[in-house]
Design an enzyme around this catalytic site. Structure first.
Site, mmCIF file in Angstrom:
data_model
loop_
_atom_site.group_PDB
_atom_site.id
_atom_site.type_symbol
_atom_site.label_atom_id
_atom_site.label_comp_id
_atom_site.label_asym_id
_atom_site.label_seq_id
_atom_site.Cartn_x
_atom_site.Cartn_y
_atom_site.Cartn_z
ATOM 1 N N TYR A 544 42.478 59.275 -4.904
ATOM 2 C CA TYR A 544 43.011 59.145 -3.553
ATOM 3 C C TYR A 544 42.852 57.709 -3.051
ATOM 4 O O TYR A 544 43.802 57.065 -2.608
ATOM 5 C CB TYR A 544 42.253 60.122 -2.644
ATOM 6 N N LYS A 548 45.631 54.775 -2.052
ATOM 7 C CA LYS A 548 45.694 54.273 -0.683
ATOM 8 C C LYS A 548 45.518 52.745 -0.639
ATOM 9 O O LYS A 548 46.184 52.060 0.127
ATOM 10 C CB LYS A 548 44.635 54.963 0.189
#
Ligand SMILES: [Zn+2]
Length: 656
Positions: A544, A548
């Site tokens: 994740y 990002k």
């Protein structure tokens, strides 16, 4: 007695109001009268959902006095005086605005009157053989009223014709056909009115040719390189929406200038009020040629008539309605489709009989007046995103759902883009049920699939005509250590959070560039909803966090490439949304999971787990939708910030 009559009136109003063959765009009206008073649908109400409060109550004696009075010949003065007298004729307890057609209802000597503009009836009243056909089909049961200017002149015309009728008949007519307008049906009961309406319809229906279908047909994909430009041409002063529609009926009329000549002139004043008297036909097929033609015709139109056009047809592509808001554009397209149906059906009665240039000019003058008044006022409440068109990906839940609703509340037209059809449609219908001027539109979208994203942009353009804000919010989270993370899961997370952002930008940018070409002072926005994990590594959450971080790199690079087109590209980096489903879901939210696995020592309830995490935020609480919205509005409203990552973390993450 009155009470049951009024509930019958409301019931029959709903019955015809929801039927598009009878009532379009809130037109038509219904009334009930006893010896002293008349109750009539008030101005600004629609039959489909009228309540007793939507009825204006007037004193019949006062209305009859108006019938004897002499009014000025100047139309503007006259209609103003008539309006003032109508207000003065209201019952003392009345709060609703009486409509100009009230006096017509008063003339008819039956308790119930239902006036509509049915498509099939207008196939006769708007045809060359209107009068002849009414007499042939309905004999001496019907009164026919030739076209005159609406308002007071129409009133005197109906009054005089009724008086003539009464000289030779013992009872009043129960059907009054108005040329290029519609029909009044009157009766002792609403049941009787329904019977008469169905007799009229059965009589006409048999004589009509079948209409081409109006099921939606796909719009040519080239529209994406045309409609955003058209919207800009029309948005010189205020941002408009431009909605396109296509179906077999439209296809027939836009096939050639010859076919379109069947709707180049209006049949009724209502059509002029909604669509303007003259649509624009673009007889080109190359996108650049279409844009050029539209621009030239727009300028020419404004110079000739003093106001901009509203309806545009493009040969072999479809019909476009340009309006301030999407709901109005939709209504306008409905009215124009009815215009097409009427034109098509008049062939059964000798062909179309348009309003005369003199009659059009009379309504046009009103319209110029109205347009000036409208421009002068425009003081209606405006939201912070008023008239903007926004796509929100991942809009069906969490921050995405909150952002979508908030943008809609602040006046934006929103595209609810999500893979989850059930939840997305629920948001769409929930927002549209508010009956605001702006609308929501769900488009099933997989941001990892280029074709799906391209379709999302196409749908956005067809529905609203352009794009002002992309909120790239779709994201997934699969936490896990290096040992646990499978290559497939890593790839999936990256495709949604990283590649998905690129794909959205890729298909949105041609639209934004096209708009910038036509309106160089317009700023538009791409906003990625990033995360605090895009600013600082996240333990056992690298799939994740890495995606990002990559999103920040894309944001900065896109910003550099797109600033010449006044496209600002920024990211918002929220802290944890503890109230959202990721954390708070009662079955599989992180609070429940962390409680079960004992991740927070000593925690006995999910509340304890939540408190533990809240303590780590200097501001003492999780991030909320309103915090993110303040950041989004800042980014949209400012014009000097691009390529930034704006933390909204309650002090948990700080830029260095
Ligand atoms: Zn009418």
């Amino acid at each position: 007695m009155t009470e049951s009559a009024l509930s019958a009136l409301i019931e029959i109003s709903h019955f015809y109001g929801i039927d598009k063959d009878y009532v379009i765009a809130g037109g038509g009206n219904t009334s009930y009268k006893n010896d002293t008073d008349i109750w009539i649908k008030a101005s600004g109400q629609s039959l489909a959902d009228i309540t007793p409060e939507g009825l204006a109550r007037l004193l019949r004696k006062r209305l009859q006095e108006m019938g004897q009075k002499l009014y000025p010949t100047d139309p503007v003065q006259r209609e103003a005086e008539v309006k003032a007298d109508l207000y003065a004729a209201c019952h003392p307890g009345n709060t609703a605005r009486p409509s100009v057609e009230t006096s017509l209802h008063e003339l008819i000597r039956y308790p119930f009157v239902v006036h509509t503009h049915p498509t099939r009836v207008n196939a006769i009243t708007c045809s060359k053989d209107a009068e002849k056909s009414v007499h042939r089909l309905f004999g001496n049961k019907a009164l026919y009223i030739p076209f005159v200017d609406p308002g007071y002149v129409l009133f005197t015309q109906v009054r005089d014709r009724l008086n003539e009728w009464r000289a030779s008949h013992t009872t009043d007519p129960q059907m009054i056909f108005l040329q290029n307008h519609g029909v009044f049906v009157a009766g002792e009961t609403t049941l009787e009115i329904r019977q008469i309406y169905s007799d009229i319809d059965n009589t006409i229906r048999k004589l009509l040719p079948p209409l081409p279908g109006n099921n939606p047909l796909p719009v040519n994909s080239s529209i994406t390189s045309v409609l955003p430009a058209i919207r800009m041409i029309f948005s010189a002063d205020e941002m408009k929406v431009a909605s396109i529609r296509n179906n077999s009926l439209i296809e027939h009329f836009v096939a050639s200038p010859e076919n379109f000549s069947g709707v180049m002139m209006p049949f009724s004043p209502d059509q002029i009020v909604y669509c303007k008297a003259r649509p624009v036909f673009i007889n080109e097929s190359d996108p650049e040629a279409i844009i050029r033609s539209c621009s030239l015709q727009y300028t020419d139109y404004v110079n000739r008539f003093g106001y901009p056009p509203k309806m545009i047809a493009i040969r072999n592509i479809g019909l476009i309605g340009v309006e301030d808001h999407a709901r109005a554009a939709e209504t306008m397209l409905d009215v124009f489709e009815d215009w097409m149906k009427i034109s098509y059906l008049t062939t059964a009665f000798g062909g179309p009989n348009f309003m005369s240039p003199r009659d059009i000019a009379f309504i046009d003058n009103w319209e110029v007046e109205n347009y000036r008044r409208q421009v002068a006022k425009s003081s209606a409440h405006k939201g912070r995103a008023e008239g903007k068109i926004a796509i929100v990906t991942g809009a069906a839940s969490g921050f995405g759902a909150g952002i979508t609703k908030w943008l809609h509340t602040e006046g934006a037209h929103v595209v609810v883009a999500d893979l989850n059809e059930a939840a997305g449609k629920q948001i769409e219908s929930g927002l549209n049920a508010l009956r605001a001027r702006n609308k929501a539109c769900f488009v099933k979208t997989d941001v990892t699939d280029a074709a799906s994203v391209e379709r999302m942009v196409h749908e956005t353009i067809c529905t609203f005509g352009g794009l002002d804000v992309l909120i790239s919010n779709a994201g997934i989270l699969h936490a896990g250590s290096i040992d646990e993370m499978s290559p497939e899961t890593f790839d999936r997370v990256t495709r949604v959070n990283y590649t998905g952002y690129f794909l959205c930008v890729k298909y949105v940018v041609p639209v934004l560039k096209l708009q910038a070409r036509l309106k160089p002072d317009l700023f538009t926005d791409i906003i990625q909803i990033n995360s605090k994990s895009g600013l600082k590594g996240s333990n056992r959450n690298f799939a994740y966090s890495g995606g990002k971080f990559g999103g920040i790199g894309l944001t900065q690079s896109f910003a550099l490439e797109l600033i010449p087109f006044k496209v600002k590209v920024n990211a918002v980096c929220p802290g944890n949304f503890f109230e959202g489903p990721l954390w708070s879901h009662p079955e599989n939210g992180l609070f429940v999971q962390y409680l079960r696995t004992g991740k927070v020592p000593g925690a006995e309830t999910t509340q304890d787990v939540k408190a533990h995490y809240e303590k780590q935020v200097p501001a003492g609480r999780g991030c909320r939708v309103e915090d993110v919205m303040k950041a989004i509005f800042y980014l949209i409203e400012q014009e000097y910030e691009t390529g930034q990552a704006l933390p909204v973390t309650g002090g948990q993450e700080m830029l260095s």
